[in-house]
Design a protein around this motif. Structure first.
Motif: not given
Length: 439
Positions: A244-247, A262-264, A305-307
Motif C-alpha cells: 500500500r502506498a506509504g509503506q 526504506f520507504t517504498i 507500516g501504517r502510514f
C-alpha cells in the motif's frame, strides 16, 4: 507507546501484588521482607520487559494495527529494553543491599532461603552466576544503544547477541523464582513471558525473523537524481504480496551488510516493481550507489507500516507535510491517487526543501499534483523563505476547522510542528508521524 508500556508494567505489578505474602511485622523482619519483595518485583519487571522486547523484535505484523505500525512497535521495543535495563540494575543493587541492611538492622528475622539440594541447588548457583554476568552485558548494550555516536554498523552486530543474553536471564529467572510463585498469578505470567521470549530468541538466532515476508528480486534500474540521492528500482519474484502506498520494506543488497528500512516511493501497479529513493545519511547509504548495479540480486522484506492514505479522516481537512527525503511516502500516495483521481481528498501538501532549484523531487511533485486538482502543492524553500514553522503553517489554514496532519521528515522538525500546531488547533487536530528508528 506510553499507554502500552504502562499497561504491561501494571499487569506485572498486579500479578506480583496478588500473590505477595503477608509481611511479618515482627521486630527486625520488616526490612528484610521488603527487600525480598522488592527483589522479586524488580526481577519480574526486568525479565517481563525483556521478554516483551524480544517478542517485538520479531516484527509481529499482527500487532501493527493495535500499536499503530511497525515504527511504533520498534519504539515500544526500544523503551521496553531500556526499562528492562533500569529494572535489572535496580534488581542488582537490591541484591547488593544485603550487607547494608545487616549493618543497619542486624540479621533480625531475615527470611530464610528455600531449602533445596542436589540438581536444583546446582541450577540455582549457575542461574545466579549467569544472571549477574548477563546483567552487566545487557546494561552495556543499553548504554551503547543510547549513544548515537556509536556506529550503527558495529552496534547492529553487537545487538545480535541479545537473544543469547535473554536466554541467560530467562534461565536465571526460571531457576531462582520462588517455588510458590508457580501456583500463583505471578508464576503463570512469568511462565507465559519466558515461553514467548524464548521462542522469539530462537527465531532470532535461527535467522527466521521476517522470513515469511521476505522475497528475492533484481535491481532493474539505478540512477542518482541528486548527488546525495540514489534511486533504485527492483523487480521482485512472484511471492511479493504487493504494498500500500506509504509503506516501507527492509532491503538487503549485500548478504553481510544486512537489510535496511526504506520507504517504498512508488505505488503498487501490480507488476511487482518497487522503487526506493535512498538519501545518503550514513556510511552505508553514502556508498550505496557505488556498491550496487543493475542486475544485482536484492532481498526485500515487507511491506510494513501504517502510514497509508486509506487511514485518513474523510471529515477532516488533510494537511500533508514532508521534510527532505520524507517526501517519499507522499510520492507513492500521489502515484496511487493518479490511478483513481476521483478518490483524491482535498489536501494541502507542504514540502520543505533546502534548495528548490536543485531539488530532484520538485518537478515530479508539480507534475503529479497537476493531475490531481484537489491536492494543492506548497513548496517551502528554506534557503530563501526560512524554515517552515508551525506558525507559518497555521497562518495558511483555518485553525477553527478540524484537521489531520500527516508528517514524514526529521524528528526535530516533527516535534516543533506537533507542539505548535497543537497550540493552534487544540483537540481539533490529529497528528500522524512515521517515526521509524532502528536504535
Amino acid at each position: 507507546m506510553i499507554p502500552a508500556l504502562s499497561a504491561f508494567i501494571g499487569l506485572i505489578v498486579l500479578a506480583w501484588g496478588v500473590g505477595i505474602p503477608a509481611l511479618d511485622s515482627a521486630a527486625g523482619a520488616l526490612p528484610w521482607a521488603v527487600r525480598e519483595q522488592a527483589l522479586y518485583l524488580s526481577g519480574l519487571l526486568a525479565i517481563g520487559l525483556m521478554s516483551l522486547a524480544m517478542v517485538l523484535a520479531t516484527r509481529p505484523a499482527w500487532l501493527e494495527r493495535p500499536l499503530g505500525g511497525l515504527d511504533r512497535i520498534f519504539r515500544v521495543h526500544k523503551w521496553a529494553g531500556i526499562l528492562a535495563g533500569v529494572f535489572a540494575a535496580l534488581h542488582w543493587l537490591i541484591e547488593l543491599s544485603d550487607d547494608l541492611l545487616k549493618s543497619i538492622f542486624g540479621r533480625g528475622e531475615r527470611p530464610h532461603g528455600e531449602e533445596s539440594g542436589g540438581l536444583l541447588e546446582n541450577l540455582r548457583e549457575a542461574g545466579e552466576e549467569l544472571g549477574e554476568f548477563a546483567i552487566y552485558l545487557m546494561l552495556a548494550m543499553v548504554v551503547l544503544s543510547l549513544l548515537k555516536r556509536f556506529p550503527y554498523k558495529f552496534w547492529r552486530h553487537l545487538h545480535r547477541a541479545m537473544p543469547v543474553l535473554y536466554l541467560m536471564l530467562a534461565f536465571h529467572a526460571a531457576v531462582l523464582a520462588p517455588v510458590e510463585y508457580w501456583t500463583q498469578p505471578a508464576g503463570a505470567l512469568l511462565a507465559l513471558l519466558l515461553a514467548a521470549g524464548t521462542v522469539a530468541a530462537a527465531l532470532s538466532l535461527g535467522g527466521r525473523i521476517g522470513r515469511e515476508r521476505r522475497v528475492h528480486g533484481v535491481v532493474t534500474a539505478l540512477s542518482s537524481p541528486a548527488p546525495d540521492i540514489t534511486e533504485v528500482t527492483c523487480r521482485l519474484d512472484g511471492e511479493w504480496r504487493g504494498h500500500r502506498a506509504g509503506q516501507f520494506a527492509f532491503v538487503g543488497f549485500e548478504r553481510f551488510e544486512g537489510a535496511h528500512p526504506f520507504t517504498i516511493a512508488s505505488a503498487d501497479r501490480g507488476d511487482r516493481s518497487v522503487r526506493f529513493q535512498i538519501k545518503a545519511l550514513g556510511d552505508y547509504t553514502r556508498q550505496l550507489s557505488n556498491r550496487i548495479a543493475v542486475g544485482q540480486a536484492v532481498t526485500v522484506e515487507g511491506p510494513y507500516g501504517r502510514f497509508v492514505l486509506g487511514r485518513h479522516d474523510r471529515q477532516a481537512h488533510q494537511i500533508w507535510v514532508a521534510g527532505g527525503i520524507g517526501i517519499t511516502p507522499f510520492l507513492a500516495w500521489l502515484e496511487a491517487l493518479h490511478a483513481h483521481p476521483d478518490e483524491a481528498p482535498a489536501a494541502d501538501l507542504h514540502y520543505s526543501t533546502r534548495d528548490r532549484a536543485h531539488d530532484p523531487f520538485v518537478a515530479r511533485l508539480e507534475t503529479l499534483c497537476a493531475g490531481l486538482p484537489s491536492v494543492t502543492l506548497h513548496i517551502h524553500d528554506s534557503s530563501t523563505d526560512g524554515l517552515l514553522t508551525a506558525e507559518r503553517l497555521s497562518a495558511l489554514h483555518d485553525a477553527r476547522q478540524r484537521a489531520e496532519v500527516w508528517f514524514c521528515g526529521p524528528r526535530g522538525f516533527a516535534e516543533q510542528l506537533r507542539a505548535g500546531l497543537a497550540r493552534a488547533w487544540g483537540r481539533r487536530l490529529r497528528f500522524h508521524q512515521e517515526a521509524f528508528e532502528l536504535r
